[in-house]
Design an enzyme around this catalytic site. Structure first.
Site, PDB file in Angstrom:
ATOM      1  N   GLY A  89       0.806  -1.221   0.000  1.00 14.68           N
ATOM      2  CA  GLY A  89       0.000   0.000   0.000  1.00 14.68           C
ATOM      3  C   GLY A  89       0.832   1.259   0.000  1.00 14.68           C
ATOM      4  N   ARG A  90       2.133   1.074   0.267  1.00 20.36           N
ATOM      5  CA  ARG A  90       3.016   2.252   0.224  1.00 20.36           C
ATOM      6  C   ARG A  90       4.416   1.850  -0.191  1.00 20.36           C
ATOM      7  NH1 ARG A  90       4.953   3.797   6.234  1.00 20.36           N
ATOM      8  NH2 ARG A  90       4.801   1.753   7.179  1.00 20.36           N
ATOM      9  N   ASP A 249       1.530 -11.309   7.093  1.00 18.23           N
ATOM     10  CA  ASP A 249       2.079 -10.537   5.972  1.00 18.23           C
ATOM     11  C   ASP A 249       3.481 -10.015   6.283  1.00 18.23           C
ATOM     12  OD1 ASP A 249       0.193  -9.156   7.762  1.00 18.23           O
ATOM     13  OD2 ASP A 249       0.962  -7.336   6.836  1.00 18.23           O
ATOM     14  N   ASN A 250       3.903 -10.156   7.526  1.00 20.94           N
ATOM     15  CA  ASN A 250       5.237  -9.691   7.897  1.00 20.94           C
ATOM     16  C   ASN A 250       6.181 -10.849   8.188  1.00 20.94           C
ATOM     17  OD1 ASN A 250       4.436  -7.029   7.616  1.00 20.94           O
ATOM     18  ND2 ASN A 250       3.860  -6.820   9.768  1.00 20.94           N
ATOM     19  N   ASP A 259      10.014  -6.022   7.944  1.00 20.61           N
ATOM     20  CA  ASP A 259       9.053  -5.063   8.450  1.00 20.61           C
ATOM     21  C   ASP A 259       9.332  -4.615   9.878  1.00 20.61           C
ATOM     22  OD1 ASP A 259       6.942  -3.365   7.996  1.00 20.61           O
ATOM     23  OD2 ASP A 259       5.974  -4.881   6.763  1.00 20.61           O
TER      24      ASP A 259
END
Ligand code: AMP
Ligand code: MG
Length: 480
Positions: A89-90, A249-250, A259
């Site tokens: 998302g970034r 997700d990490n 992350d």
């Protein structure tokens, strides 16, 4: 003037289910804050003839090298136990850079603008958290812990709106890949077996080529990832690292730490330690990291069920048995890791008891995790907790154990020195350096980075960097 990029992009060639083709959003007035020249050189990159203005253009994504094929990757994740479709998302993947033709590294910008996965977010990052990731990831690398690395940080010249207005920044992250447990969850959620097979083959080609010819690829992959992630969390437990946001997700499939949001190192030993302001129930506390790793691996196993066996019940049975091995693998590795920390050669039936007695003493007496091992290695950290009678009695038992099997203190200390850092990124030192950097003073961050590069060495005048923080209520934030 050649920098030496050698892009060979494979992920961007996968179908559009896996990613979105997108460029970084240009920024207003980029300025280079820090460049990791040592990492650049291990990547065969040479920025020595590139001026600062051009470097800022490169590391902000304003000027994109040829042969790139920029994408945002799709992934899902269990965030604090709740399943969500996510994605970069970034962040934007610039491409895969090859070193000596076979070592492949993802080069990714973090904070590079909105993508179709941004949901409500602005796609941007603030300077403090990006420098924090730089400091801690590089420290982890020097602690011999697999991790993504940090190549550069630029300020964007734009403000980001958080609780306050902050300097916007972009981090260039280097990773052996950005495949996550969540990548498998995303593809599994689309229920497209062809894509799931593609992802398994892609992952095996990239990270585990030794099982390319196997006829039980999915199961072998699960076992290999379990081994890698188990080893990773053992390393975290070795140095007192608390990741803080072990959402699926990490968790990288490569077994690298990825992350660096609310992570921090534990000072005094307390298995329940949590730093993250949002981890209200201690899901990701120090001692919960191993069971959470197992929980995350179970989510990976679920994704692979259709490929493990054509009969679903059989597949579930095989996957469950596999994941149930985690505990044994972990306990064996943990015991050996703690033996190394205490310089214990061979095995003795009382080792576990001896180790637990020390940990209990440390917990009750709020002894510093890093400095207690320093004390045992005869390194003065200025801590005066160790005159305690219970501790002295424990040390006698430990010294007797060392002497078993013709051992000696020297041999033990030399093993301990390879496993116990003398200096870690102390929270107060990290915060102090970030505060200064936010005010355009990079002196402290540069000094901290130099010290953290050699965590196992004696260094002059570092007592200040070894002392635990006075702030007992230290909190970290996700930094989004
Ligand atoms: P993280 O907590 O950093 O692992 O991020 C979780 C998810 O939120 C990922 O999909 C990120 O890409 C997304 N995310 C985090 N911060 C932002 C932001 N400022 N703008 C858009 N997406 C973001
Ligand atoms: Mg993340």
């Amino acid at each position: 003037m050649t920098i030496g990029w050698h892009f060979d992009n494979t992920y961007s060639k996968l179908s559009n289910t896996f990613k979105e083709n997108i460029k970084p959003t240009p920024v207003h007035d980029p300025e280079l804050v820090i460049l990791n020249e040592e990492l650049a050189s291990t990547l065969n990159l040479d920025f020595s003839k590139t001026d600062k203005k051009k470097l800022a253009e490169i590391f902000s994504g304003n000027s994109i090298p040829e042969e790139t094929n920029t994408i945002a990757q799709a992934y899902a994740g269990h965030q604090f136990g709740h399943f969500t479709m996510l994605g970069d998302g970034r962040a934007v993947l610039l491409g895969e850079h090859l070193v000596n033709n076979d070592n492949r590294f993802d080069i990714q910008f973090k904070g590079s603008g909105r993508t179709s996965f941004s949901r409500g977010g602005d796609g941007r990052a603030a300077l403090g958290p990006m420098l924090r990731e730089y400091i801690i990831s590089e420290a982890m690398h020097s602690l011999n812990i697999p991790t993504t690395r940090s190549l550069a940080v630029v300020k964007t010249g734009e403000k980001v709106v958080r609780e306050n207005l902050l300097h916007g920044a972009i981090l260039t992250r280097v990773a052996s890949s950005h495949l996550r447990v969540g990548t498998f969850q995303y593809i599994a959620a689309t229920q497209n077996i062809k894509n799931l097979n593609t992802l398994v083959d892609y992952t095996i080609n990239r990270h585990y080529p030794e099982i390319k010819a196997s006829n039980s690829k999915a199961l072998d992959l699960l076992n290999l990832v379990m081994e890698k992630q188990c080893q990773l969390v053992i390393n975290w437990m070795r140095v007192g690292f608390i990741h803080g946001v072990m959402n699926t997700d990490n968790m990288a499939i490569s077994g690298e730490t990825i992350d660096y949001g609310p992570c921090a190192f534990m000072d005094h030993y307390d298995p329940k330690t949590v730093f993250s302001s949002i981890d209200k129930f201690g899901r990701y506390s120090f001692s919960n990291q191993p069971p959470i790793t197992k929980w995350n691996l179970a989510r990976l196993a679920e994704c692979l069920i259709p490929l493990i066996h054509k009969n679903e019940d059989t597949a579930v049975k095989i996957a469950t048995e596999t994941i149930d091995n985690f505990q044994n693998i972990y306990e064996t590795k943990w015991l050996n890791m703690m033996r190394d920390k205490l310089g214990l050669f061979g095995e003795n039936q009382n080792d576990l008891k001896l180790i637990n007695e020390l940990l209990n003493w440390m917990e009750i007496n709020k002894a510093d995790y890093t400095n207690t091992f320093c004390y045992l290695m005869n390194i003065n950290t200025g801590d005066n907790k160790y005159k305690n009678l219970n501790f002295i009695n424990w040390v006698k038992k430990w010294e007797n154990r060392i002497l078993i099997n013709k051992g000696s203190k020297e041999k033990s200390i030399s093993l301990m020195r390879k496993n116990n850092p003398i200096v870690i990124p102390r929270n107060h030192k990290v915060e102090e350096a970030l505060d200064a950097a936010n005010n355009n003073n990079l002196e402290l961050i540069n000094k901290l980075l130099v010290i953290l590069k050699k965590p196992f060495n004696n260094q002059d005048n570092i007592m200040n960097y070894q002392s635990p923080s006075d702030n007992k209520d230290y909190q970290t934030f996700c930094g989004t």
